[in-house]
Design an enzyme around this catalytic site. Sequence first.
Site, PDB file in Angstrom:
ATOM      1  N   GLY A  60      -5.751  -3.591   7.689  1.00 46.87           N
ATOM      2  CA  GLY A  60      -6.592  -2.636   7.199  1.00 46.87           C
ATOM      3  C   GLY A  60      -7.602  -2.740   8.892  1.00 46.87           C
ATOM      4  N   THR A  63       0.938  -0.801  -0.120  1.00 46.80           N
ATOM      5  CA  THR A  63       0.207   0.386  -0.220  1.00 46.80           C
ATOM      6  C   THR A  63       0.843   0.912  -0.027  1.00 46.80           C
ATOM      7  OG1 THR A  63      -1.648  -1.007   1.070  1.00 46.80           O
ATOM      8  CG2 THR A  63      -1.542   1.420   1.761  1.00 46.80           C
ATOM      9  N   ARG A  85     -14.625  -6.452  -0.001  1.00 44.79           N
ATOM     10  CA  ARG A  85     -13.852  -6.417   1.597  1.00 44.79           C
ATOM     11  C   ARG A  85     -13.196  -4.865   0.974  1.00 44.79           C
ATOM     12  NH1 ARG A  85      -8.551  -4.280   2.731  1.00 44.79           N
ATOM     13  NH2 ARG A  85      -8.097  -5.134   5.256  1.00 44.79           N
ATOM     14  N   VAL A  86     -13.486  -3.981   2.089  1.00 48.04           N
ATOM     15  CA  VAL A  86     -12.824  -2.614   2.452  1.00 48.04           C
ATOM     16  C   VAL A  86     -11.779  -2.671   3.616  1.00 48.04           C
ATOM     17  CG1 VAL A  86     -13.004  -0.003   2.251  1.00 48.04           C
ATOM     18  CG2 VAL A  86     -14.427  -1.851   0.613  1.00 48.04           C
ATOM     19  N   GLY A  87     -10.923  -1.855   3.176  1.00 45.60           N
ATOM     20  CA  GLY A  87     -10.082  -1.588   4.498  1.00 45.60           C
ATOM     21  C   GLY A  87      -9.778  -0.414   4.689  1.00 45.60           C
ATOM     22  N   ASP A  88      -9.083  -0.249   6.152  1.00 43.72           N
ATOM     23  CA  ASP A  88      -9.225   0.282   6.416  1.00 43.72           C
ATOM     24  C   ASP A  88      -8.083   2.057   5.313  1.00 43.72           C
ATOM     25  OD1 ASP A  88      -6.058  -0.622   6.217  1.00 43.72           O
ATOM     26  OD2 ASP A  88      -4.980   1.697   7.458  1.00 43.72           O
ATOM     27  N   THR A 122      -0.373   1.483   6.700  1.00 43.92           N
ATOM     28  CA  THR A 122      -0.605   0.834   6.343  1.00 43.92           C
ATOM     29  C   THR A 122      -0.197  -0.381   7.482  1.00 43.92           C
ATOM     30  OG1 THR A 122       0.422  -0.111   4.460  1.00 43.92           O
ATOM     31  CG2 THR A 122       1.970   0.996   5.843  1.00 43.92           C
ATOM     32  N   GLY A 123      -0.717  -1.608   6.345  1.00 44.56           N
ATOM     33  CA  GLY A 123      -1.070  -2.687   8.144  1.00 44.56           C
ATOM     34  C   GLY A 123      -2.428  -4.087   7.137  1.00 44.56           C
TER      35      GLY A 123
END
Length: 337
Positions: free
Chosen positions: A259, A206, A234-237, A256-257
Amino acid sequence: MNRSAIAIHGGAGTILRTQMTPVLEKEYRGGLETALRIGWNILEKGGSSLDAVEAAVVSLEDFPLFNAGRGSVFTHDGEQEMDASIMDGRRLKAGCVAFVKNIKNPVHLARLVMERTEHVLLAGDGANQFAEQHHVETAPDEYFFTEHRWLQLQEAIAAGRVQLDHAGEDGDKRTGGEEESEPGSIASASSDNPKSKIQNPKSLGTVGAVACDQSGSLAAATSTGGMTNKKFGRVGDTAIIGAGTYADDTCAVSCTGHGEYFMLASTAHDVAARIKYKGLSLEDAARGAIERLTQINGEGGLIAVDSFGNVTLPFNSDGMYRGTIQQGGQIIVSIYR
Ligand code: ASP
């Protein structure tokens, strides 16, 4: 006083010297340096932190080794669904897009959401329709296809894992198969599965940028393809303000990581809250936010800048692709711990 500063990241995770070749390392460093220079040139000419972070992230999205824009990872269905966000700390305004497809530079679309709508987050087909209306540049599937991402997907499917793009040789213990789920995570670990080993060190990461301009205004932007083999939209941070991205008048943060953990800890906003309510320095606030992430088993890192031009880049993983330029103009790029 000129407080200009910019910091960028290209993902955090298991980045081991043993998995890196000199040629590949040079490529990564080159990608980071180019993005830093692009952002810094804008700041030096008196441009805004907002323009600087957008331009730096566009450059990282165009660089195929990072998991954003062109180099985005594949979903379970072999698609590329991208998330991005941008926040202007001076106006406390933000724009985000989630699971958009075929958008060449999702961060640019996120900026348009911020500037041209009354909303903060647009997702899926609607976000793509909005992009079409605003003649945002798209690219065909072939533009986004990279061999190493495709191989990662096959590997993740074989291992039955939803895979963080930063997993190293032993896999990522916080991601995995679908049988038992950790609280708030989308799946559990199967790191002892030999098939889960990531052989390809190109599997990062990311991207994000934070900047302080000459007037002390702050901005942050983040962009990602998310996690390999993700499904169900799916949606991340990265698309969530306060989780993966945040900026106000205290600081600007890009994370980053994994999420899910950044969402649970509201990590990006946590840094700002620690400065505002606890009176901490940027460095202590960012360290505290990463300690909190560690307590809940989250892995990753963040980059942050304050309105004095201080920069900090803490992470709890083995490495994080990262770089800064501060007053004086010296470029610093690092990868390992
Ligand atoms: N935070 C991103 C996500 O969970 C992944 C990453 O940083 O590599 O979608």
